[in-house]
Write a protein that holds these residues in place. Structure first.
Motif, PDB file in Angstrom:
ATOM      1  N   LYS A 162       0.876  -1.175   0.000  1.00  0.00           N
ATOM      2  CA  LYS A 162       0.000   0.000   0.000  1.00  0.00           C
ATOM      3  C   LYS A 162       0.914   1.225   0.000  1.00  0.00           C
ATOM      4  O   LYS A 162       1.308   1.727   1.054  1.00  0.00           O
ATOM      5  N   ALA A 163       1.266   1.660  -1.216  1.00  0.00           N
ATOM      6  CA  ALA A 163       2.282   2.701  -1.372  1.00  0.00           C
ATOM      7  C   ALA A 163       1.750   4.080  -0.995  1.00  0.00           C
ATOM      8  O   ALA A 163       0.641   4.456  -1.379  1.00  0.00           O
ATOM      9  N   GLN A 164       2.552   4.824  -0.242  1.00  0.00           N
ATOM     10  CA  GLN A 164       2.274   6.210   0.118  1.00  0.00           C
ATOM     11  C   GLN A 164       3.378   7.089  -0.485  1.00  0.00           C
ATOM     12  O   GLN A 164       4.508   6.634  -0.692  1.00  0.00           O
ATOM     13  N   SER A 165       3.068   8.352  -0.741  1.00  0.00           N
ATOM     14  CA  SER A 165       4.032   9.262  -1.382  1.00  0.00           C
ATOM     15  C   SER A 165       4.315  10.438  -0.462  1.00  0.00           C
ATOM     16  O   SER A 165       3.730  11.518  -0.605  1.00  0.00           O
ATOM     17  N   LEU A 166       5.218  10.238   0.495  1.00  0.00           N
ATOM     18  CA  LEU A 166       5.507  11.249   1.513  1.00  0.00           C
ATOM     19  C   LEU A 166       6.965  11.689   1.447  1.00  0.00           C
ATOM     20  O   LEU A 166       7.843  10.881   1.150  1.00  0.00           O
ATOM     21  N   ASN A 167       7.219  12.953   1.766  1.00  0.00           N
ATOM     22  CA  ASN A 167       8.603  13.418   1.840  1.00  0.00           C
ATOM     23  C   ASN A 167       9.240  12.958   3.154  1.00  0.00           C
ATOM     24  O   ASN A 167       8.597  12.269   3.961  1.00  0.00           O
ATOM     25  N   TYR A 168      10.497  13.328   3.368  1.00  0.00           N
ATOM     26  CA  TYR A 168      11.230  12.860   4.552  1.00  0.00           C
ATOM     27  C   TYR A 168      10.476  13.124   5.847  1.00  0.00           C
ATOM     28  O   TYR A 168      10.242  12.219   6.660  1.00  0.00           O
ATOM     29  N   THR A 169      10.123  14.391   6.073  1.00  0.00           N
ATOM     30  CA  THR A 169       9.494  14.774   7.339  1.00  0.00           C
ATOM     31  C   THR A 169       8.142  14.101   7.521  1.00  0.00           C
ATOM     32  O   THR A 169       7.827  13.586   8.604  1.00  0.00           O
ATOM     33  N   ALA A 170       7.343  14.092   6.460  1.00  0.00           N
ATOM     34  CA  ALA A 170       6.023  13.452   6.540  1.00  0.00           C
ATOM     35  C   ALA A 170       6.159  11.954   6.777  1.00  0.00           C
ATOM     36  O   ALA A 170       5.344  11.349   7.497  1.00  0.00           O
ATOM     37  N   THR A 171       7.199  11.349   6.220  1.00  0.00           N
ATOM     38  CA  THR A 171       7.437   9.916   6.421  1.00  0.00           C
ATOM     39  C   THR A 171       7.730   9.602   7.887  1.00  0.00           C
ATOM     40  O   THR A 171       7.117   8.712   8.481  1.00  0.00           O
ATOM     41  N   THR A 172       8.670  10.340   8.460  1.00  0.00           N
ATOM     42  CA  THR A 172       9.035  10.057   9.855  1.00  0.00           C
ATOM     43  C   THR A 172       7.895  10.410  10.812  1.00  0.00           C
ATOM     44  O   THR A 172       7.682   9.719  11.802  1.00  0.00           O
TER      45      THR A 172
END
Length: 308
Positions: A162-172
């Motif tokens: 279930k792929a999500q498309s988040l940048n570094y900060t949003a990922t952590t």
């Protein structure tokens, strides 16, 4: 005012305005929580101080893919990008619609593929990612390209996760909040986003098996295996992962003298850069031409030959 004098002053003002614009440049970086942004900032500062009639600023971008496209289309003078992305751009393979006008100025440092999970997660291997909600990186980022390519080489496609498309900060942030099961960050060891997460959460970073590393390298020539020691982040285990070099990329048609000056000034001030961005200890003359398949810009090659 005398008509001729007035016309001359207007013409001079227009010329001055054009030259001012022409000498103001940007270097494409990435998110502010990564390594690209501060590195681009110090490079821009040094070039602006040391090169006559040159003014540059660092620009926050979606990183590798965006930077490579903007450099190719002359919307940025320079950009930082992962080597595999630059190679794909030069070859005109996905995600690029055609061959891009790009050339490395010099290699910077290796980026490591880091799949992060909470310490209490039931995910203990790359294969365990199947069926899970995973951030693969922001659209247009090298993280997105790299994580997708690497998982595909190991038989894991977007249909399996279930792929999500988040940048570094949003990922952590999403890992900390339990909103996703895992997140990929392809960056330097000690990258700010993971360092900050490790201070507030117990996390692990998945280790690739020797067989997986061999498969990744066979399918993606830009990658090499790297062993990352324990405690590279607070409380985080030792892990093995693929790594790809970051490249300072410019348009291959950039003025040769300007490319030479930018390369020369960067290496003459590398000690100052090292004090601020420690991973630039890898930015050496010996490592300048780390990207196989795309030749250095002629201006950079001229400087390298002078130093040999």
């Amino acid at each position: 005012m005398n008509h001729m004098l007035k016309s001359g002053l207007i013409g001079l003002a227009c010329l001055f305005s054009f030259n001012t614009l022409a000498d103001n440049y940007t270097i494409g970086t990435g998110s502010q929580s990564g390594t690209y942004y501060p590195l681009g900032g110090i490079l821009a500062k040094i070039w602006s101080e040391k090169i006559d009639n040159f003014d540059m600023r660092a620009e926050v971008t979606a990183a590798s893919v965006e930077n490579t496209i903007k450099v190719s289309s002359k919307k940025q003078l320079a950009g930082i990008a992962m080597g595999n992305v630059v190679l794909q751009a030069a070859e005109g393979t996905k995600p690029f619609p055609r061959k891009m006008d790009v050339a490395p100025l010099f290699a910077l440092y290796p980026n490591v593929v880091q799949f992060i999970v909470r310490a209490d997660s039931d995910i203990h291997s790359i294969q365990d990612l199947k069926g899970k909600k995973i951030s693969l990186g922001a659209p247009g980022s090298g993280t997105r390209v790299s994580s997708t390519n690497i998982l595909a080489s190991l038989g894991i496609t977007d249909d399996d996760i279930k792929a999500q498309s988040l940048n570094y900060t949003a990922t952590t942030n999403a890992i900390a909040a339990g909103q996703i099961d895992a997140g990929a960050i392809v960056g330097s060891i000690g990258v700010g986003a993971i360092t900050e997460l490790a201070f507030t959460q117990d996390i692990r970073i998945l280790s690739f098996t020797p067989e997986e590393l061999e498969k990744v390298s066979a399918d993606n020539a830009s990658y090499q295996a790297i062993d990352v020691p324990a405690e590279s982040y607070k409380g985080v285990n030792e892990f093995n992962a693929p790594a790809v070099w970051n490249i300072l990329v410019v348009n291959k048609n950039m003025d040769e003298d300007l490319a030479y000056q930018m390369t020369k000034v960067a290496f003459e001030n590398m000690d100052e850069i090292n004090q601020i961005i420690s991973v630039t200890k890898f930015t050496t003359l010996e490592n300048m031409d780390k990207l196989d398949g795309v030749p250095l810009h002629p201006g950079a090659m001229k400087y390298l030959k002078e130093q040999m």
